[in-house]
Design a protein around this motif. Sequence first.
Motif, PDB file in Angstrom:
ATOM      1  N   LEU A   1       1.290  -0.948  -0.057  1.00 20.50           N
ATOM      2  CA  LEU A   1      -0.015   0.136   0.479  1.00 20.50           C
ATOM      3  C   LEU A   1       1.307   1.005  -0.052  1.00 20.50           C
ATOM      4  O   LEU A   1       0.555   2.541  -0.734  1.00 20.50           O
ATOM      5  N   ARG A   2       2.499   1.065   0.256  1.00 18.67           N
ATOM      6  CA  ARG A   2       2.933   2.687   0.869  1.00 18.67           C
ATOM      7  C   ARG A   2       3.858   2.459  -0.839  1.00 18.67           C
ATOM      8  O   ARG A   2       4.641   3.649  -0.999  1.00 18.67           O
ATOM      9  N   THR A   3       3.476   1.318  -1.812  1.00 19.55           N
ATOM     10  CA  THR A   3       3.892   1.651  -3.060  1.00 19.55           C
ATOM     11  C   THR A   3       2.751   1.856  -4.239  1.00 19.55           C
ATOM     12  O   THR A   3       2.039   1.091  -4.311  1.00 19.55           O
ATOM     13  N   SER A   4       3.274   2.697  -5.544  1.00 15.06           N
ATOM     14  CA  SER A   4       2.357   2.212  -6.461  1.00 15.06           C
ATOM     15  C   SER A   4       2.379   1.701  -7.399  1.00 15.06           C
ATOM     16  O   SER A   4       3.619   0.384  -7.341  1.00 15.06           O
ATOM     17  N   ARG A   5       2.102   0.829  -7.857  1.00 14.01           N
ATOM     18  CA  ARG A   5       1.127  -0.313  -8.667  1.00 14.01           C
ATOM     19  C   ARG A   5       2.703  -0.883  -9.446  1.00 14.01           C
ATOM     20  O   ARG A   5       3.702  -1.993  -9.818  1.00 14.01           O
ATOM     21  N   ALA A   6       2.798  -0.039  -9.697  1.00  8.28           N
ATOM     22  CA  ALA A   6       4.235  -0.172 -11.406  1.00  8.28           C
ATOM     23  C   ALA A   6       4.834   0.129 -10.836  1.00  8.28           C
ATOM     24  O   ALA A   6       6.145  -0.698 -11.619  1.00  8.28           O
ATOM     25  N   ASP A   7       5.553   0.464  -9.590  1.00 10.50           N
ATOM     26  CA  ASP A   7       6.759   0.297  -8.986  1.00 10.50           C
ATOM     27  C   ASP A   7       6.713  -0.987  -8.624  1.00 10.50           C
ATOM     28  O   ASP A   7       8.117  -1.247  -8.005  1.00 10.50           O
ATOM     29  N   ILE A   8       5.961  -1.717  -7.985  1.00 15.65           N
ATOM     30  CA  ILE A   8       5.966  -2.957  -7.188  1.00 15.65           C
ATOM     31  C   ILE A   8       5.992  -3.437  -8.688  1.00 15.65           C
ATOM     32  O   ILE A   8       7.482  -4.861  -8.496  1.00 15.65           O
ATOM     33  N   GLY A   9       5.512  -3.617 -10.038  1.00 12.09           N
ATOM     34  CA  GLY A   9       5.679  -4.550 -10.765  1.00 12.09           C
ATOM     35  C   GLY A   9       7.279  -4.646 -11.447  1.00 12.09           C
ATOM     36  O   GLY A   9       7.491  -5.244 -11.573  1.00 12.09           O
ATOM     37  N   LEU A  10       7.885  -3.359 -10.988  1.00  8.63           N
ATOM     38  CA  LEU A  10       9.233  -3.390 -11.502  1.00  8.63           C
ATOM     39  C   LEU A  10      10.360  -3.719 -10.220  1.00  8.63           C
ATOM     40  O   LEU A  10      11.232  -3.592 -10.257  1.00  8.63           O
ATOM     41  N   GLY A  11       9.605  -3.779  -9.394  1.00  3.74           N
ATOM     42  CA  GLY A  11      10.203  -4.522  -8.404  1.00  3.74           C
ATOM     43  C   GLY A  11      10.872  -3.378  -7.261  1.00  3.74           C
ATOM     44  O   GLY A  11      11.784  -3.724  -5.982  1.00  3.74           O
ATOM     45  N   ASN A  12      10.293  -2.397  -7.330  1.00  4.20           N
ATOM     46  CA  ASN A  12      10.765  -1.195  -6.604  1.00  4.20           C
ATOM     47  C   ASN A  12      10.203  -1.189  -5.799  1.00  4.20           C
ATOM     48  O   ASN A  12       8.376  -0.396  -5.518  1.00  4.20           O
ATOM     49  N   GLU A  13       9.816  -1.192  -3.893  1.00  4.62           N
ATOM     50  CA  GLU A  13       9.296  -1.210  -2.821  1.00  4.62           C
ATOM     51  C   GLU A  13       9.826   0.138  -2.195  1.00  4.62           C
ATOM     52  O   GLU A  13      10.729   0.232  -1.871  1.00  4.62           O
ATOM     53  N   ASN A  14       8.382   0.991  -1.550  1.00  7.19           N
ATOM     54  CA  ASN A  14       9.490   2.323  -0.988  1.00  7.19           C
ATOM     55  C   ASN A  14       9.326   1.999   0.472  1.00  7.19           C
ATOM     56  O   ASN A  14       9.484   0.888   0.512  1.00  7.19           O
ATOM     57  N   ALA A  15      10.495   2.837   1.104  1.00  6.89           N
ATOM     58  CA  ALA A  15      10.693   2.413   2.589  1.00  6.89           C
ATOM     59  C   ALA A  15      10.478   2.380   3.345  1.00  6.89           C
ATOM     60  O   ALA A  15       8.606   3.050   3.236  1.00  6.89           O
ATOM     61  N   VAL A  16      10.124   1.672   4.406  1.00  6.03           N
ATOM     62  CA  VAL A  16       9.424   1.832   5.273  1.00  6.03           C
ATOM     63  C   VAL A  16       8.449   3.241   5.750  1.00  6.03           C
ATOM     64  O   VAL A  16       7.514   2.970   6.061  1.00  6.03           O
ATOM     65  N   GLY A  17       9.537   4.115   6.149  1.00  4.91           N
ATOM     66  CA  GLY A  17       9.779   5.574   6.072  1.00  4.91           C
ATOM     67  C   GLY A  17       8.817   6.112   5.769  1.00  4.91           C
ATOM     68  O   GLY A  17       8.526   7.533   5.665  1.00  4.91           O
ATOM     69  N   ASP A  18       8.631   5.524   4.355  1.00  4.47           N
ATOM     70  CA  ASP A  18       7.835   7.216   3.298  1.00  4.47           C
ATOM     71  C   ASP A  18       6.716   6.662   2.689  1.00  4.47           C
ATOM     72  O   ASP A  18       6.297   5.702   2.312  1.00  4.47           O
ATOM     73  N   THR A  19       5.703   7.508   3.423  1.00  3.11           N
ATOM     74  CA  THR A  19       4.875   7.499   3.498  1.00  3.11           C
ATOM     75  C   THR A  19       3.775   8.283   2.318  1.00  3.11           C
ATOM     76  O   THR A  19       2.726   8.949   2.583  1.00  3.11           O
ATOM     77  N   THR A  20       4.923   8.992   1.256  1.00  5.87           N
ATOM     78  CA  THR A  20       4.530   9.293   0.508  1.00  5.87           C
ATOM     79  C   THR A  20       3.291   8.968  -0.600  1.00  5.87           C
ATOM     80  O   THR A  20       2.002   9.674  -0.406  1.00  5.87           O
ATOM     81  N   VAL A  21       2.757   7.638  -0.432  1.00  8.87           N
ATOM     82  CA  VAL A  21       1.719   7.059  -0.886  1.00  8.87           C
ATOM     83  C   VAL A  21       0.939   6.976  -0.596  1.00  8.87           C
ATOM     84  O   VAL A  21      -0.918   7.007  -0.286  1.00  8.87           O
ATOM     85  N   LEU A  22       0.825   6.382   1.186  1.00  2.00           N
ATOM     86  CA  LEU A  22      -0.086   6.302   2.194  1.00  2.00           C
ATOM     87  C   LEU A  22      -1.150   7.957   2.266  1.00  2.00           C
ATOM     88  O   LEU A  22      -2.047   7.907   1.859  1.00  2.00           O
ATOM     89  N   ASN A  23       0.348   8.897   2.228  1.00  2.00           N
ATOM     90  CA  ASN A  23      -0.981   9.801   2.769  1.00  2.00           C
ATOM     91  C   ASN A  23      -1.657  10.366   1.649  1.00  2.00           C
ATOM     92  O   ASN A  23      -2.477  11.595   1.516  1.00  2.00           O
ATOM     93  N   GLN A  24      -0.841  10.487  -0.317  1.00  3.42           N
ATOM     94  CA  GLN A  24      -1.859  10.622  -1.250  1.00  3.42           C
ATOM     95  C   GLN A  24      -2.830   9.515  -1.068  1.00  3.42           C
ATOM     96  O   GLN A  24      -4.165  10.192  -1.558  1.00  3.42           O
ATOM     97  N   SER A  25      -2.743   8.326  -0.272  1.00  2.00           N
ATOM     98  CA  SER A  25      -4.658   7.204  -0.287  1.00  2.00           C
ATOM     99  C   SER A  25      -5.622   8.684   0.753  1.00  2.00           C
ATOM    100  O   SER A  25      -6.135   8.142   0.254  1.00  2.00           O
ATOM    101  N   ARG A  26      -4.763   9.128   2.174  1.00  3.93           N
ATOM    102  CA  ARG A  26      -5.487   9.752   2.412  1.00  3.93           C
ATOM    103  C   ARG A  26      -6.613  10.370   1.334  1.00  3.93           C
ATOM    104  O   ARG A  26      -7.426  11.459   2.274  1.00  3.93           O
TER     105      ARG A  26
END
Length: 466
Positions: free
Chosen positions: A331-356
């Motif tokens: 949930l803290r990483t975009s689907r495209a990045d997950i598809g590329l094998g890139n997952e945001n670090a635990v402390g990176d809450t950018t996507v989580l805040n965007q979801s909110r």
Amino acid sequence: MVMSILNNASSGLKTAQSLLNTTSRNVTNASTPGYTKKTQHSSTGPLGNAEPGKITRAVNEFLVQDLRRATSADTYQDTLTAALKYMDALSGDPAAEASLGNRMDALGNAFQDVATEPSSSVAYAAVIESGTGLADSMNRLYSDMQSVRFEARQDRSVDVGVANEILGEIADLNIKISDGLAAGRDVTDRQDRRDQLALELSEIMEIRTFENDRGVMNVFTAEYQQLANDRAKTITVDSNDRILVSDEPVSRLGGTLGAYNEIERRAVDRLAELDEMATQLASAFSENGGPETDMFVDAAGNTPEDGGFDSAGFAAGISVRQDLIDNPTHLRTSRADIGLGNENAVGDTTVLNQSRQALLQPRDFDLGANETYRGVFKPALTSVTLSNAAAEVTASIGDQVRRSEGLLSESSVSVGFLKNELATTADVNIDDEMARMIVLQQLYSASARVITTTQRMMDELMNSVR
């Protein structure tokens, strides 16, 4: 002279008996639904003898016509109100915790919690649980509204069959009444039955009637399409769910048939609103500039931004993407990045805040392109959050219930008034009939005594001659 007295007394006896039979018939059928008071008077024949008159019904035809129209309006409103109350109960109170609007707010709060504690697996699980609960609520509401729609169609089909049976019986009675009148027979009970059938038909659809000089009741729709005379037309439903008479659509139905059409239309509106809200919800998580986690997808895994996506029926199958259920931290990483094998670090809450923020972002809800839709998204509901849009839709059903209840109260009062007015002339008053019966019995006894006395005089005369 003696024979004249005997003939007059005999005719008086027969006339009194005929009038007694009519009065007894009134008393016996006083509580029979649809029965109207029968009236019969006597007259004097050319030779001075008594003759029973024609039996007539105490019916105010103008009130009968008004009652049929009022009954049609009342059953329409009653059927519609009951369905709207059911739809309102299915949607729930807008302020309730389980309402769609509050479930959307709960999802936003869950994102806020996980953004505050991005290392908490419990917080991630709470987001998935909240999102799944929201999707399940949409699925369930969609299924419930589909059931309302299909039940309305089934009930309409049943009532079409009942209407055809009634029309067939009216046509049959028309023939018997016409033949009976031509032969001078009493047809008033059959006329009562025919009027009762016409009233029952009025509960199903709005009708117009008039009786011709042969005693045949002509039955029409509210738009004066012939339904029955001494032959009945057949009402059908075509592939487009239109009610037809002789292949011509009936647009002004009234009664339960009109109500079922309106119930289906409002259920379809509700389905369109659910699809629109589900599409907007999914877009919030998949469109450019948002979190782009594709949190909500259809059965094929598509979002509104994908080529194979179809918004029609989307609310029936919207769900949280299985990859997120299996791996909530995605949930803290975009689907495209997950598809590329890139997952945001635990402390990176950018996507989580965007979801909110996606859930708080004002959006436009517009179903103006749908020509048959008449709900809260036409004209468009602009610059409102997802939760506020859901609350508007839920509250609108409650508003419809209150308006419908007000109209039902008015129509019920009208029916009650007309029934009371008809009862003053058409209903049997037992006290009046019993008083009349006593008088007729006295007349009968008097005629019988005259016959007995005359017969004794004749016997004495014959004996004196011998």
